[in-house]
Design a protein around this motif. Sequence first.
Motif, PDB file in Angstrom:
ATOM      1  N   ALA A  41      54.455 -36.209  -8.056  1.00  0.00           N
ATOM      2  CA  ALA A  41      54.680 -37.207  -7.008  1.00  0.00           C
ATOM      3  C   ALA A  41      53.941 -38.489  -7.353  1.00  0.00           C
ATOM      4  CB  ALA A  41      54.205 -36.679  -5.655  1.00  0.00           C
ATOM      5  N   LEU A  42      54.538 -39.614  -6.958  1.00  0.00           N
ATOM      6  CA  LEU A  42      53.933 -40.930  -7.147  1.00  0.00           C
ATOM      7  C   LEU A  42      53.977 -41.675  -5.822  1.00  0.00           C
ATOM      8  CD1 LEU A  42      55.722 -41.983 -10.470  1.00  0.00           C
ATOM      9  CD2 LEU A  42      53.334 -41.288 -10.227  1.00  0.00           C
ATOM     10  N   ALA A  43      52.894 -42.353  -5.486  1.00  0.00           N
ATOM     11  CA  ALA A  43      52.844 -43.149  -4.261  1.00  0.00           C
ATOM     12  C   ALA A  43      52.083 -44.436  -4.558  1.00  0.00           C
ATOM     13  CB  ALA A  43      52.161 -42.376  -3.144  1.00  0.00           C
ATOM     14  N   LYS A  44      52.537 -45.510  -3.969  1.00  0.00           N
ATOM     15  CA  LYS A  44      51.861 -46.786  -4.127  1.00  0.00           C
ATOM     16  C   LYS A  44      50.484 -46.703  -3.460  1.00  0.00           C
ATOM     17  CE  LYS A  44      52.737 -51.694  -3.472  1.00  0.00           C
ATOM     18  NZ  LYS A  44      51.701 -51.988  -4.406  1.00  0.00           N
ATOM     19  N   HIS A  45      49.483 -47.210  -4.137  1.00  0.00           N
ATOM     20  CA  HIS A  45      48.128 -47.259  -3.576  1.00  0.00           C
ATOM     21  C   HIS A  45      48.152 -48.238  -2.402  1.00  0.00           C
ATOM     22  CE1 HIS A  45      43.837 -47.907  -3.222  1.00  0.00           C
ATOM     23  NE2 HIS A  45      43.600 -46.999  -4.158  1.00  0.00           N
ATOM     24  N   GLU A  46      47.605 -47.837  -1.271  1.00  0.00           N
ATOM     25  CA  GLU A  46      47.656 -48.661  -0.056  1.00  0.00           C
ATOM     26  C   GLU A  46      46.850 -49.950  -0.152  1.00  0.00           C
ATOM     27  OE1 GLU A  46      46.536 -46.310   3.297  1.00  0.00           O
ATOM     28  OE2 GLU A  46      48.241 -44.953   3.069  1.00  0.00           O
ATOM     29  N   ASP A  47      45.850 -49.979  -1.054  1.00  0.00           N
ATOM     30  CA  ASP A  47      44.962 -51.129  -1.133  1.00  0.00           C
ATOM     31  C   ASP A  47      45.074 -51.870  -2.469  1.00  0.00           C
ATOM     32  OD1 ASP A  47      43.033 -52.844  -0.098  1.00  0.00           O
ATOM     33  OD2 ASP A  47      41.363 -51.646  -0.877  1.00  0.00           O
ATOM     34  N   SER A  48      46.243 -51.742  -3.147  1.00  0.00           N
ATOM     35  CA  SER A  48      46.407 -52.406  -4.429  1.00  0.00           C
ATOM     36  C   SER A  48      47.880 -52.670  -4.720  1.00  0.00           C
ATOM     37  CB  SER A  48      45.830 -51.527  -5.545  1.00  0.00           C
ATOM     38  OG  SER A  48      46.125 -52.072  -6.803  1.00  0.00           O
ATOM     39  N   ASP A  49      48.137 -53.784  -5.368  1.00  0.00           N
ATOM     40  CA  ASP A  49      49.504 -54.121  -5.759  1.00  0.00           C
ATOM     41  C   ASP A  49      49.929 -53.443  -7.050  1.00  0.00           C
ATOM     42  OD1 ASP A  49      49.807 -55.791  -3.586  1.00  0.00           O
ATOM     43  OD2 ASP A  49      49.195 -57.592  -4.692  1.00  0.00           O
ATOM     44  N   HIS A  50      48.967 -53.044  -7.879  1.00  0.00           N
ATOM     45  CA  HIS A  50      49.326 -52.507  -9.189  1.00  0.00           C
ATOM     46  C   HIS A  50      48.908 -51.051  -9.429  1.00  0.00           C
ATOM     47  CE1 HIS A  50      45.149 -53.634  -9.934  1.00  0.00           C
ATOM     48  NE2 HIS A  50      45.183 -52.835 -10.967  1.00  0.00           N
ATOM     49  N   LEU A  51      48.181 -50.424  -8.512  1.00  0.00           N
ATOM     50  CA  LEU A  51      47.749 -49.041  -8.708  1.00  0.00           C
ATOM     51  C   LEU A  51      48.719 -48.051  -8.065  1.00  0.00           C
ATOM     52  CD1 LEU A  51      43.895 -49.328  -8.094  1.00  0.00           C
ATOM     53  CD2 LEU A  51      45.106 -49.179 -10.288  1.00  0.00           C
ATOM     54  N   THR A  52      48.836 -46.881  -8.717  1.00  0.00           N
ATOM     55  CA  THR A  52      49.694 -45.805  -8.230  1.00  0.00           C
ATOM     56  C   THR A  52      48.862 -44.538  -8.090  1.00  0.00           C
ATOM     57  OG1 THR A  52      51.572 -46.760  -9.414  1.00  0.00           O
ATOM     58  CG2 THR A  52      51.777 -44.471  -8.747  1.00  0.00           C
TER      59      THR A  52
END
Length: 168
Positions: free
Chosen positions: A52-63
């Motif tokens: 699973a992959l999810a966008k980091h809530e506090d970053s534009d470029h981290l997963t």
Amino acid sequence: MKLPYSWLRDYTDITATPEDYAHRMTMTGSKVDGYASSSDTIHGVVCARITALAKHEDSDHLTVCQLDAGTHGSIQVVSGAPNLRVGDLVPLAMDGAMLPGGEIKATAMRGVQSNGMLCSFQELGLTEHDCPYAATDGILVFPAGLQLEPGSCALEALGLTEVTVEFE
């Protein structure tokens, strides 16, 4: 020149250890500079499947990546790599792993726990020639045709457990 020790065994009936072989070759006038294996300096890297992959809530470029690491269980890692896809099999340096750049420790990245690090070929001490299929700006993704199991040794999959003898 570097010679994989397994090649010697393919073409000769050599039974000497790499250390003994290097010494004997040096004594015959064929200068051996040394012998080594990448597994001497790299430990704790396993094959892991991205589940699973999810966008980091506090970053534009981290997963935030969820990984199946076989017998090591499910592991969460935060990554900034742009080339990750669910289903990919990647090298995972787990908490406590040793890489050429140092020890990997679990840490929080912008408030999210990361229990290891996904590795590029450069972080494993490899070059583009070693992994021509690898992305140069992201994580090393094993080719789909390889029959690798999550939790298996990534160094074996990459051929990094091989001892090589270096001649002058």
